[in-house]
Design a protein around this motif. Structure first.
Motif, PDB file in Angstrom:
ATOM      1  N   GLY A   8       0.834  -1.212   0.000  1.00  0.00           N
ATOM      2  CA  GLY A   8       0.000   0.000   0.000  1.00  0.00           C
ATOM      3  C   GLY A   8       0.856   1.245   0.000  1.00  0.00           C
ATOM      4  N   SER A   9       1.952   1.200   0.725  1.00  0.00           N
ATOM      5  CA  SER A   9       2.854   2.339   0.751  1.00  0.00           C
ATOM      6  C   SER A   9       3.572   2.503  -0.585  1.00  0.00           C
ATOM      7  CB  SER A   9       3.883   2.163   1.870  1.00  0.00           C
ATOM      8  OG  SER A   9       4.953   3.049   1.696  1.00  0.00           O
ATOM      9  N   ALA A  10       4.033   1.398  -1.132  1.00  0.00           N
ATOM     10  CA  ALA A  10       4.819   1.470  -2.369  1.00  0.00           C
ATOM     11  C   ALA A  10       3.955   1.848  -3.564  1.00  0.00           C
ATOM     12  CB  ALA A  10       5.505   0.128  -2.613  1.00  0.00           C
ATOM     13  N   VAL A  11       2.816   1.181  -3.711  1.00  0.00           N
ATOM     14  CA  VAL A  11       1.966   1.439  -4.871  1.00  0.00           C
ATOM     15  C   VAL A  11       1.149   2.702  -4.620  1.00  0.00           C
ATOM     16  CG1 VAL A  11       0.056   0.590  -6.264  1.00  0.00           C
ATOM     17  CG2 VAL A  11       1.807  -0.992  -5.452  1.00  0.00           C
ATOM     18  N   GLY A  12       1.350   3.676  -5.443  1.00  0.00           N
ATOM     19  CA  GLY A  12       0.605   4.920  -5.243  1.00  0.00           C
ATOM     20  C   GLY A  12       0.707   5.799  -6.468  1.00  0.00           C
ATOM     21  N   LEU A  13       0.642   7.088  -6.244  1.00  0.00           N
ATOM     22  CA  LEU A  13       0.728   8.030  -7.361  1.00  0.00           C
ATOM     23  C   LEU A  13       2.042   7.851  -8.109  1.00  0.00           C
ATOM     24  CD1 LEU A  13      -0.590  11.229  -5.562  1.00  0.00           C
ATOM     25  CD2 LEU A  13      -1.817   9.798  -7.194  1.00  0.00           C
ATOM     26  N   GLY A  14       3.074   7.410  -7.378  1.00  0.00           N
ATOM     27  CA  GLY A  14       4.378   7.209  -8.003  1.00  0.00           C
ATOM     28  C   GLY A  14       4.283   6.256  -9.182  1.00  0.00           C
ATOM     29  N   ASN A  15       3.498   5.219  -9.040  1.00  0.00           N
ATOM     30  CA  ASN A  15       3.383   4.222 -10.097  1.00  0.00           C
ATOM     31  C   ASN A  15       2.482   4.672 -11.232  1.00  0.00           C
ATOM     32  OD1 ASN A  15       3.606   3.143  -7.316  1.00  0.00           O
ATOM     33  ND2 ASN A  15       4.120   1.276  -8.412  1.00  0.00           N
ATOM     34  N   ILE A  16       1.356   5.259 -10.871  1.00  0.00           N
ATOM     35  CA  ILE A  16       0.323   5.472 -11.877  1.00  0.00           C
ATOM     36  C   ILE A  16       0.374   6.874 -12.473  1.00  0.00           C
ATOM     37  CG2 ILE A  16      -2.190   5.497 -12.186  1.00  0.00           C
ATOM     38  CD1 ILE A  16      -2.252   3.257 -10.077  1.00  0.00           C
TER      39      ILE A  16
ATOM     40  N   LEU B  54       7.992  16.976   3.122  1.00  0.00           N
ATOM     41  CA  LEU B  54       8.053  17.679   1.841  1.00  0.00           C
ATOM     42  C   LEU B  54       7.338  16.887   0.747  1.00  0.00           C
ATOM     43  CD1 LEU B  54      11.723  19.058   1.882  1.00  0.00           C
ATOM     44  CD2 LEU B  54       9.592  20.244   2.467  1.00  0.00           C
ATOM     45  N   ILE B  55       7.560  15.559   0.743  1.00  0.00           N
ATOM     46  CA  ILE B  55       6.899  14.753  -0.296  1.00  0.00           C
ATOM     47  C   ILE B  55       5.385  14.799  -0.102  1.00  0.00           C
ATOM     48  CG2 ILE B  55       6.570  12.444  -1.261  1.00  0.00           C
ATOM     49  CD1 ILE B  55       9.471  11.813  -0.524  1.00  0.00           C
ATOM     50  N   LEU B  56       4.960  14.596   1.142  1.00  0.00           N
ATOM     51  CA  LEU B  56       3.507  14.573   1.363  1.00  0.00           C
ATOM     52  C   LEU B  56       2.862  15.906   0.981  1.00  0.00           C
ATOM     53  CD1 LEU B  56       1.016  13.092   2.249  1.00  0.00           C
ATOM     54  CD2 LEU B  56       1.479  13.707   4.615  1.00  0.00           C
TER      55      LEU B  56
ATOM     56  N   TYR C   1       3.350  17.826  -1.541  1.00  0.00           N
ATOM     57  CA  TYR C   1       2.872  17.886  -2.938  1.00  0.00           C
ATOM     58  C   TYR C   1       2.073  16.655  -3.326  1.00  0.00           C
ATOM     59  CZ  TYR C   1       6.983  15.117  -4.573  1.00  0.00           C
ATOM     60  OH  TYR C   1       7.935  14.150  -4.781  1.00  0.00           O
ATOM     61  N   TYR C   2       2.375  15.540  -2.674  1.00  0.00           N
ATOM     62  CA  TYR C   2       1.643  14.302  -2.941  1.00  0.00           C
ATOM     63  C   TYR C   2       0.148  14.515  -2.695  1.00  0.00           C
ATOM     64  CZ  TYR C   2       1.715   9.163  -3.247  1.00  0.00           C
ATOM     65  OH  TYR C   2       1.568   7.858  -3.642  1.00  0.00           O
ATOM     66  N   SER C   3      -0.127  15.251  -1.610  1.00  0.00           N
ATOM     67  CA  SER C   3      -1.512  15.497  -1.247  1.00  0.00           C
ATOM     68  C   SER C   3      -2.239  16.343  -2.295  1.00  0.00           C
ATOM     69  CB  SER C   3      -1.550  16.189   0.115  1.00  0.00           C
ATOM     70  OG  SER C   3      -2.785  16.803   0.321  1.00  0.00           O
TER      71      SER C   3
ATOM     72  N   ALA D 119      13.285   5.067  -8.452  1.00  0.00           N
ATOM     73  CA  ALA D 119      13.342   3.723  -7.858  1.00  0.00           C
ATOM     74  C   ALA D 119      13.157   3.833  -6.347  1.00  0.00           C
ATOM     75  CB  ALA D 119      14.653   3.040  -8.199  1.00  0.00           C
ATOM     76  N   PHE D 120      13.771   4.842  -5.737  1.00  0.00           N
ATOM     77  CA  PHE D 120      13.574   5.060  -4.304  1.00  0.00           C
ATOM     78  C   PHE D 120      12.145   5.484  -4.011  1.00  0.00           C
ATOM     79  CE2 PHE D 120      18.201   5.444  -4.410  1.00  0.00           C
ATOM     80  CZ  PHE D 120      18.547   4.747  -3.263  1.00  0.00           C
ATOM     81  N   PHE D 121      11.679   6.453  -4.800  1.00  0.00           N
ATOM     82  CA  PHE D 121      10.355   7.015  -4.555  1.00  0.00           C
ATOM     83  C   PHE D 121       9.275   5.938  -4.645  1.00  0.00           C
ATOM     84  CE2 PHE D 121       6.431   9.146  -5.647  1.00  0.00           C
ATOM     85  CZ  PHE D 121       6.452  10.303  -4.891  1.00  0.00           C
ATOM     86  N   THR D 122       9.323   5.160  -5.692  1.00  0.00           N
ATOM     87  CA  THR D 122       8.233   4.219  -5.929  1.00  0.00           C
ATOM     88  C   THR D 122       8.228   3.080  -4.902  1.00  0.00           C
ATOM     89  OG1 THR D 122       7.057   2.991  -7.645  1.00  0.00           O
ATOM     90  CG2 THR D 122       9.434   2.704  -7.585  1.00  0.00           C
ATOM     91  N   LEU D 123       9.413   2.740  -4.374  1.00  0.00           N
ATOM     92  CA  LEU D 123       9.450   1.685  -3.354  1.00  0.00           C
ATOM     93  C   LEU D 123       9.349   2.261  -1.944  1.00  0.00           C
ATOM     94  CD1 LEU D 123      12.225  -0.665  -4.828  1.00  0.00           C
ATOM     95  CD2 LEU D 123       9.760  -1.036  -4.851  1.00  0.00           C
TER      96      LEU D 123
HETATM   97  N1  TRP Z   1       5.880   4.979  -2.979  1.00  0.00           N
HETATM   98  C1  TRP Z   1       4.770   5.878  -3.054  1.00  0.00           C
HETATM   99  C2  TRP Z   1       4.351   6.018  -4.492  1.00  0.00           C
HETATM  100  O1  TRP Z   1       4.956   5.473  -5.366  1.00  0.00           O
HETATM  101  C3  TRP Z   1       5.083   7.219  -2.427  1.00  0.00           C
HETATM  102  C4  TRP Z   1       5.657   7.087  -1.082  1.00  0.00           C
HETATM  103  C5  TRP Z   1       5.023   6.622   0.036  1.00  0.00           C
HETATM  104  C6  TRP Z   1       6.976   7.358  -0.707  1.00  0.00           C
HETATM  105  N2  TRP Z   1       5.885   6.593   1.071  1.00  0.00           N
HETATM  106  C7  TRP Z   1       7.088   7.040   0.662  1.00  0.00           C
HETATM  107  C8  TRP Z   1       8.058   7.847  -1.399  1.00  0.00           C
HETATM  108  C9  TRP Z   1       8.291   7.191   1.312  1.00  0.00           C
HETATM  109  C10 TRP Z   1       9.258   7.986  -0.735  1.00  0.00           C
HETATM  110  C11 TRP Z   1       9.384   7.658   0.599  1.00  0.00           C
HETATM  111  O2  TRP Z   1       3.417   6.688  -4.777  1.00  0.00           O
END
Ligand code: TRP
Length: 452
Positions: free
Chosen positions: A23-31, A106-108, A110-112, A230-234
């Motif tokens: 759930g953490s890995a699969v998110g906006l990063g992938n799609i 910082l990520i959250l 813009y992610y939001s 690769a870091f972001f998506t995982l």
């Molecule tokens: N991996 C998530 C995505 O691909 C985003 C994400 C969640 C994230 N937790 C993280 C990215 C921690 C970096 C670090 O959408």
């Protein structure tokens, strides 16, 4: 310190952890992100480098992060301090936890905002805004939407509020249950969309773009972007997976778990690309359209396919949930630390961290409209935050995690914690985490600075 548990509780099973980590890995990063950065960086060669980074850097570092978390059993900041003490090393390693907390904020932020776009698109889908729309109309809808700071702010606020509410309830209960059926549903709907992409008339062209590497397109910056992604998506490099690992019961195989999570994550990203690029080419869109790519391409499909209203709505609902289960892990390290060290209740910790993130997020909201001309180093606030976090902070964090797990931690400890049945597997992991991952990150940085 082998048998202690986290004060925040534990996952109920290995499956629960896999669900949460996926759930953490699969998110906006992938799609959302993977297709648009692949499009901006020329396709195939970029995808190839990204896959290489997942294998050589992401995989061993993910194992390392889970391992550190499970051994430390606290928020990343305190885990790093405890483990440094255990290894007889300098406790300044705990600053690594801080780097992660800041990166998460910082990520959250813009992610939001982008998750808010997905929320808005649920409403647009269900009210039939896309019905019969052609590429120009769909682009018009997107441009009109992001031009409005108030609308973006509304959805950003809503998404942040929901995220912080869920986090305040503890990441285990509700999340476990939700992800259990959301992830398979998302997978299912993507497969269904592949079916549509096949009939779009540009299926081959889309696939060729994604999978035929043309290395003449590769620049040092695109290599950095691929590695950063690769870091972001995982979800690596900032302690998110570490904090999830700290809730992981003993005697669960970290290697197998990592394999499943990384595999599912990669599969979803590739599927998203396989769906989006045929639609892009069939409708004369630009693959390099940027952050709007997903929102300008998929609605064309939904607007023109049978059952598109239902599938479109369902797709964006699932996207919001995928974003939610990722957001939670971005803020959990900070919340866990506030609860541990500041004696705050979970609710107060959520309120404060959510508020700060919301304010920072306004910078991204304005990047797409009234503030689009405001640039630092030639980048809008959104671009800058993205570059700073995904391309710099996460790889630096990941580099330090690899060095810590490979060089600082005692061999006996990492061996005991990973419990790999086959001794060769341990050797391979050790080699990757000691040499390959740190060297790769280092070389990519040298390359970007222009030394290499
Ligand atoms: N991996 C998530 C995505 O691909 C985003 C994400 C969640 C994230 N937790 C993280 C990215 C921690 C970096 C670090 O959408």
């Amino acid at each position: 310190m082998t048998e202690n548990k986290s004060i925040h509780g534990e996952w109920s099973s290995r499956f629960a952890f896999i669900l949460a980590a996926t759930g953490s890995a699969v998110g906006l990063g992938n799609i959302w992100k993977f297709p648009y950065i692949a499009g901006e960086n020329g396709g195939g060669a970029f995808v190839f480098i990204y896959l290489l980074c997942i294998l050589a850097i992401g995989f061993p570092i993910m194992m390392a992060e889970i391992m550190l978390g499970r051994r430390g059993r606290q928020s990343p900041i305190n885990t790093m301090r405890t483990l440094a003490e255990e290894a007889g090393a300098d406790t300044n390693w705990h600053y690594l936890g801080w780097l992660g907390v800041i990166a998460g904020f910082l990520i959250l932020s813009y992610y939001s905002v982008i998750a808010g776009w997905a929320g808005a698109y649920v409403l647009k889908s269900v009210t039939g805004s896309f019905s019969g729309g052609n590429a120009t109309e769909i682009k018009g809808i997107f441009d009109g939407f992001v031009a409005s700071p108030l609308q973006l702010m509304f959805w950003h606020t809503l998404f942040m509020a929901v995220t912080m509410y869920v986090v305040s309830q503890g990441v285990k209960g509700g999340l476990e249950k939700a992800v259990r059926f959301l992830m398979p549903s998302l997978f299912f709907i993507l497969i269904l969309l592949v079916g549509y992409a096949m009939t779009s008339g540009a299926y081959e062209k889309g696939l060729a773009f994604l999978f035929t590497p043309d290395f003449s397109e590769v620049t040092s910056d695109s290599i950095l972007t691929a590695m950063g992604h690769a870091f972001f998506t995982l979800s690596l490099g900032m302690g998110a997976i570490m904090v999830y690992g700290s809730y992981l019961p003993k005697n669960i195989s970290i290697a197998k778990t990592t394999l499943i999570v990384a595999g599912a994550d990669t599969a979803v990203a590739l599927l998203a690309g396989i769906v989006i690029f045929p639609i892009v080419f069939a409708n004369g869109l630009e693959p390099s359209a940027g952050p709007g790519l997903l929102f300008q391409s998929l609605p064309i499909a939904f607007g023109n396919m049978g059952g598109g209203l239902i599938f479109g709505t369902l797709f964006f609902v699932l996207l919001v949930f995928a974003a939610l289960s990722s957001s939670i892990s971005l803020i959990e390290p900070a919340v866990a630390w506030l609860v541990e060290n500041r004696n705050m209740s979970r609710e107060m910790a959520c309120l404060w961290s959510g508020l700060i993130t919301w304010v920072v997020g306004l910078g991204t909201v304005f990047s797409f409209n009234i503030g689009s001309e405001f640039k630092i180093f030639g980048k809008t606030i959104f671009d800058l935050l993205d570059y700073l976090t995904a391309n710099l902070m996460l790889p630096i964090g990941g580099f330090c995690i690899a060095v810590f797990a490979g060089w600082v931690m005692r061999k006996a400890d990492s061996q005991q914690e990973l419990e790999l049945e086959n001794p060769w597997h341990y050797q391979i992991w050790k080699f990757l985490v000691c040499y390959v991952s740190p060297a790769a990150v280092f070389l990519v940085f040298l390359n970007v600075i222009g030394i290499l």
